[in-house]
Motif scaffolding. Structure first.
Motif, PDB file in Angstrom:
ATOM      1  N   LEU A  98     -33.920  51.525  96.886  1.00 20.63           N
ATOM      2  CA  LEU A  98     -34.327  50.432  95.677  1.00 20.63           C
ATOM      3  C   LEU A  98     -35.727  50.433  95.406  1.00 20.63           C
ATOM      4  CD1 LEU A  98     -33.139  48.447  99.703  1.00 20.63           C
ATOM      5  CD2 LEU A  98     -32.668  47.604  96.860  1.00 20.63           C
ATOM      6  N   MET A  99     -36.265  51.362  96.100  1.00 17.04           N
ATOM      7  CA  MET A  99     -37.274  51.939  95.463  1.00 17.04           C
ATOM      8  C   MET A  99     -37.060  52.646  93.548  1.00 17.04           C
ATOM      9  SD  MET A  99     -39.523  52.962  98.883  1.00 17.04           S
ATOM     10  CE  MET A  99     -41.704  52.640  97.815  1.00 17.04           C
ATOM     11  N   ILE A 100     -36.322  53.552  93.811  1.00 16.77           N
ATOM     12  CA  ILE A 100     -35.678  54.377  93.001  1.00 16.77           C
ATOM     13  C   ILE A 100     -35.670  52.842  91.488  1.00 16.77           C
ATOM     14  CG2 ILE A 100     -34.960  56.000  91.132  1.00 16.77           C
ATOM     15  CD1 ILE A 100     -35.535  57.805  94.221  1.00 16.77           C
ATOM     16  N   ALA A 101     -35.021  52.389  92.170  1.00 15.88           N
ATOM     17  CA  ALA A 101     -34.030  50.986  91.502  1.00 15.88           C
ATOM     18  C   ALA A 101     -35.239  49.976  90.875  1.00 15.88           C
ATOM     19  CB  ALA A 101     -33.018  50.418  92.057  1.00 15.88           C
ATOM     20  N   ARG A 102     -36.218  49.885  91.250  1.00 16.42           N
ATOM     21  CA  ARG A 102     -37.328  48.676  91.352  1.00 16.42           C
ATOM     22  C   ARG A 102     -36.884  47.669  91.520  1.00 16.42           C
ATOM     23  NH1 ARG A 102     -41.788  51.130  86.541  1.00 16.42           N
ATOM     24  NH2 ARG A 102     -42.704  53.370  87.643  1.00 16.42           N
ATOM     25  N   ASP A 103     -35.471  47.243  92.811  1.00 15.99           N
ATOM     26  CA  ASP A 103     -35.486  46.197  93.159  1.00 15.99           C
ATOM     27  C   ASP A 103     -36.696  46.108  94.213  1.00 15.99           C
ATOM     28  OD1 ASP A 103     -34.700  44.091  93.993  1.00 15.99           O
ATOM     29  OD2 ASP A 103     -32.045  45.201  94.887  1.00 15.99           O
TER      30      ASP A 103
ATOM     31  N   ALA B 127     -38.900  57.757  89.649  1.00 16.45           N
ATOM     32  CA  ALA B 127     -38.277  58.213  90.596  1.00 16.45           C
ATOM     33  C   ALA B 127     -38.479  59.443  90.329  1.00 16.45           C
ATOM     34  CB  ALA B 127     -36.757  57.896  89.323  1.00 16.45           C
ATOM     35  N   GLU B 128     -39.347  59.954  89.360  1.00 18.51           N
ATOM     36  CA  GLU B 128     -39.462  61.678  89.922  1.00 18.51           C
ATOM     37  C   GLU B 128     -39.924  62.339  91.036  1.00 18.51           C
ATOM     38  OE1 GLU B 128     -39.295  59.846  86.855  1.00 18.51           O
ATOM     39  OE2 GLU B 128     -37.308  61.159  86.117  1.00 18.51           O
ATOM     40  N   GLN B 129     -41.280  61.379  91.124  1.00 20.26           N
ATOM     41  CA  GLN B 129     -42.082  61.801  91.675  1.00 20.26           C
ATOM     42  C   GLN B 129     -41.316  60.940  93.715  1.00 20.26           C
ATOM     43  OE1 GLN B 129     -44.512  58.133  90.441  1.00 20.26           O
ATOM     44  NE2 GLN B 129     -46.728  60.029  90.207  1.00 20.26           N
ATOM     45  N   LEU B 130     -40.560  60.249  93.451  1.00 17.13           N
ATOM     46  CA  LEU B 130     -39.989  59.569  94.086  1.00 17.13           C
ATOM     47  C   LEU B 130     -38.387  60.170  95.509  1.00 17.13           C
ATOM     48  CD1 LEU B 130     -39.623  55.456  94.225  1.00 17.13           C
ATOM     49  CD2 LEU B 130     -41.614  56.711  95.529  1.00 17.13           C
ATOM     50  N   GLU B 131     -37.661  60.736  94.172  1.00 17.69           N
ATOM     51  CA  GLU B 131     -36.954  61.463  94.805  1.00 17.69           C
ATOM     52  C   GLU B 131     -37.172  62.610  95.921  1.00 17.69           C
ATOM     53  OE1 GLU B 131     -33.909  61.664  94.804  1.00 17.69           O
ATOM     54  OE2 GLU B 131     -32.996  59.999  92.663  1.00 17.69           O
ATOM     55  N   PRO B 132     -38.180  63.391  95.754  1.00 18.76           N
ATOM     56  CA  PRO B 132     -38.459  64.977  96.638  1.00 18.76           C
ATOM     57  C   PRO B 132     -38.440  63.862  98.183  1.00 18.76           C
ATOM     58  CG  PRO B 132     -39.891  64.804  94.187  1.00 18.76           C
ATOM     59  CD  PRO B 132     -39.065  63.812  94.160  1.00 18.76           C
ATOM     60  N   LEU B 133     -38.722  62.520  97.838  1.00 17.27           N
ATOM     61  CA  LEU B 133     -38.136  62.252 100.050  1.00 17.27           C
ATOM     62  C   LEU B 133     -37.624  61.940 100.255  1.00 17.27           C
ATOM     63  CD1 LEU B 133     -41.176  59.614  99.801  1.00 17.27           C
ATOM     64  CD2 LEU B 133     -41.353  61.579 101.220  1.00 17.27           C
ATOM     65  N   ARG B 134     -35.857  61.955  99.343  1.00  8.83           N
ATOM     66  CA  ARG B 134     -34.933  62.103  99.701  1.00  8.83           C
ATOM     67  C   ARG B 134     -34.402  62.833 100.441  1.00  8.83           C
ATOM     68  NH1 ARG B 134     -31.192  59.075  97.724  1.00  8.83           N
ATOM     69  NH2 ARG B 134     -32.751  58.237  95.781  1.00  8.83           N
ATOM     70  N   PRO B 135     -34.720  64.445 100.452  1.00 10.25           N
ATOM     71  CA  PRO B 135     -34.515  65.612 101.245  1.00 10.25           C
ATOM     72  C   PRO B 135     -35.382  65.162 102.900  1.00 10.25           C
ATOM     73  CG  PRO B 135     -34.959  66.733  99.047  1.00 10.25           C
ATOM     74  CD  PRO B 135     -35.295  65.652  99.195  1.00 10.25           C
TER      75      PRO B 135
ATOM     76  N   ALA C 159     -48.047  47.908 100.767  1.00  6.58           N
ATOM     77  CA  ALA C 159     -47.787  48.980  99.684  1.00  6.58           C
ATOM     78  C   ALA C 159     -46.760  49.724  99.694  1.00  6.58           C
ATOM     79  CB  ALA C 159     -48.911  50.259 100.977  1.00  6.58           C
ATOM     80  N   THR C 160     -45.559  49.527 100.462  1.00  6.13           N
ATOM     81  CA  THR C 160     -44.413  49.925  99.464  1.00  6.13           C
ATOM     82  C   THR C 160     -44.163  49.337  98.098  1.00  6.13           C
ATOM     83  OG1 THR C 160     -44.033  50.420 102.410  1.00  6.13           O
ATOM     84  CG2 THR C 160     -42.429  50.776  99.958  1.00  6.13           C
ATOM     85  N   VAL C 161     -43.629  47.827  98.890  1.00 10.89           N
ATOM     86  CA  VAL C 161     -43.751  47.193  97.371  1.00 10.89           C
ATOM     87  C   VAL C 161     -44.316  47.429  95.943  1.00 10.89           C
ATOM     88  CG1 VAL C 161     -43.323  44.919  96.504  1.00 10.89           C
ATOM     89  CG2 VAL C 161     -42.707  45.165  98.435  1.00 10.89           C
ATOM     90  N   ARG C 162     -46.212  47.764  96.260  1.00  9.81           N
ATOM     91  CA  ARG C 162     -46.686  48.694  95.429  1.00  9.81           C
ATOM     92  C   ARG C 162     -45.603  49.997  94.716  1.00  9.81           C
ATOM     93  NH1 ARG C 162     -52.493  49.886  96.312  1.00  9.81           N
ATOM     94  NH2 ARG C 162     -52.522  51.778  94.665  1.00  9.81           N
ATOM     95  N   VAL C 163     -45.682  50.653  95.365  1.00  7.11           N
ATOM     96  CA  VAL C 163     -45.235  52.010  95.293  1.00  7.11           C
ATOM     97  C   VAL C 163     -43.977  51.620  94.846  1.00  7.11           C
ATOM     98  CG1 VAL C 163     -44.386  54.249  96.321  1.00  7.11           C
ATOM     99  CG2 VAL C 163     -46.782  52.914  97.262  1.00  7.11           C
ATOM    100  N   ALA C 164     -43.448  50.977  94.869  1.00  5.96           N
ATOM    101  CA  ALA C 164     -42.537  50.940  94.340  1.00  5.96           C
ATOM    102  C   ALA C 164     -42.075  50.219  92.688  1.00  5.96           C
ATOM    103  CB  ALA C 164     -41.199  50.242  94.912  1.00  5.96           C
ATOM    104  N   ALA C 165     -43.361  49.658  93.195  1.00  2.98           N
ATOM    105  CA  ALA C 165     -44.049  49.113  91.449  1.00  2.98           C
ATOM    106  C   ALA C 165     -44.038  50.036  90.457  1.00  2.98           C
ATOM    107  CB  ALA C 165     -44.158  47.849  91.011  1.00  2.98           C
ATOM    108  N   GLU C 166     -44.670  50.732  91.032  1.00  2.04           N
ATOM    109  CA  GLU C 166     -45.644  51.869  89.622  1.00  2.04           C
ATOM    110  C   GLU C 166     -45.455  53.598  89.971  1.00  2.04           C
ATOM    111  OE1 GLU C 166     -49.281  51.725  91.904  1.00  2.04           O
ATOM    112  OE2 GLU C 166     -49.822  49.349  91.287  1.00  2.04           O
TER     113      GLU C 166
END
Length: 226
Positions: A197-202, A114-122, A104-111
């Motif tokens: 890594l997710m934002i970089a889509r690695d 970055a704008e969606q994921l960045e709010p999780l940084r805080p 599931a995490t790999v799938r999220v990383a692929a789809e």
């Protein structure tokens, strides 16, 4: 049968009158997951209530909610005992989480963008800050929001609920020792590394990172040395 010590759980005072039962259920669950409420010990509603600064009624109701989740059991005329977990239980939880969360995490990383994921940084930063300060309840809560927040991008609420339930039933018995030894920060920083890594889509890197992280979580679930 072990009976609870009189104090020292460091539970927060409940000054808010809004939905006390829900607030106390949340705090007790977090204390249980963090390992501050221990298996084999009977906790009475009046004693817990005195730490929260409330009456015994909402605490008793909260404990009954946790009973329905299988986290505690009623001890007649005494209080509530935390249900223990075996090593097999912990291994099973880790296996199930791996089967769900890794792909599931790999799938999220692929789809996800970055704008969606960045709010999780805080939130990832909160996990690290809580680890550094030794605030185990804050650590557990921020960790929950981070992982369930990531999984929410799958759009599958049942998946999120399943992982959330597994997390409720787990116990991070080793958190106190790891925090005192300064080792909890390294585990906390894995959240920031995973997000990068997710934002970089690695995707291979994401798979390795989440697999490694869940393995470390299993080590956190290990029972402390007597």
């Amino acid at each position: 049968m072990s009976i609870e010590p009189p104090s020292g759980l460091n539970l927060p005072s409940m000054n808010e009158r809004r939905s006390l039962r829900e607030l106390i259920t949340h705090e007790l669950r977090a204390a249980l997951v963090a390992g501050r409420l221990r298996p084999g010990i009977v906790y009475s509603a009046p004693t817990l209530a005195s730490e929260f600064g409330v009456s015994a009624t909402p605490v008793r109701e909260a404990m009954l909610d946790l009973t329905k989740e299988g986290l505690v059991e009623v001890v007649r005329n005494k209080g509530f005992r935390i249900v223990g977990l075996t090593d097999q239980d912990l291994d099973d939880f880790t296996e199930i989480r791996g089967l769900i969360e890794i792909p599931a995490t790999v799938r999220v990383a692929a789809e996800a963008t970055a704008e969606q994921l960045e709010p999780l940084r805080p939130v990832a930063a909160e996990i690290v800050a809580a680890a550094r300060s030794g605030d185990l309840i804050a650590y557990v809560e921020a960790d929950r929001r981070f992982h369930l927040g990531l999984l929410a991008f799958t759009g599958n609420r049942h998946l999120v609920e399943t992982v959330g339930d597994l997390r409720k039933r787990s116990r991070l018995y080793g958190l106190n020792q790891l925090a005192e030894a300064g080792r909890l920060v390294a585990s906390a920083e894995e959240h920031e590394q995973l997000l990068d890594l997710m934002i970089a889509r690695d995707l291979p890197g994401v798979e390795q990172a989440i697999t490694r992280h869940l393995g470390h979580v299993r080590s956190l679930w290990a029972k402390p040395q007597d």
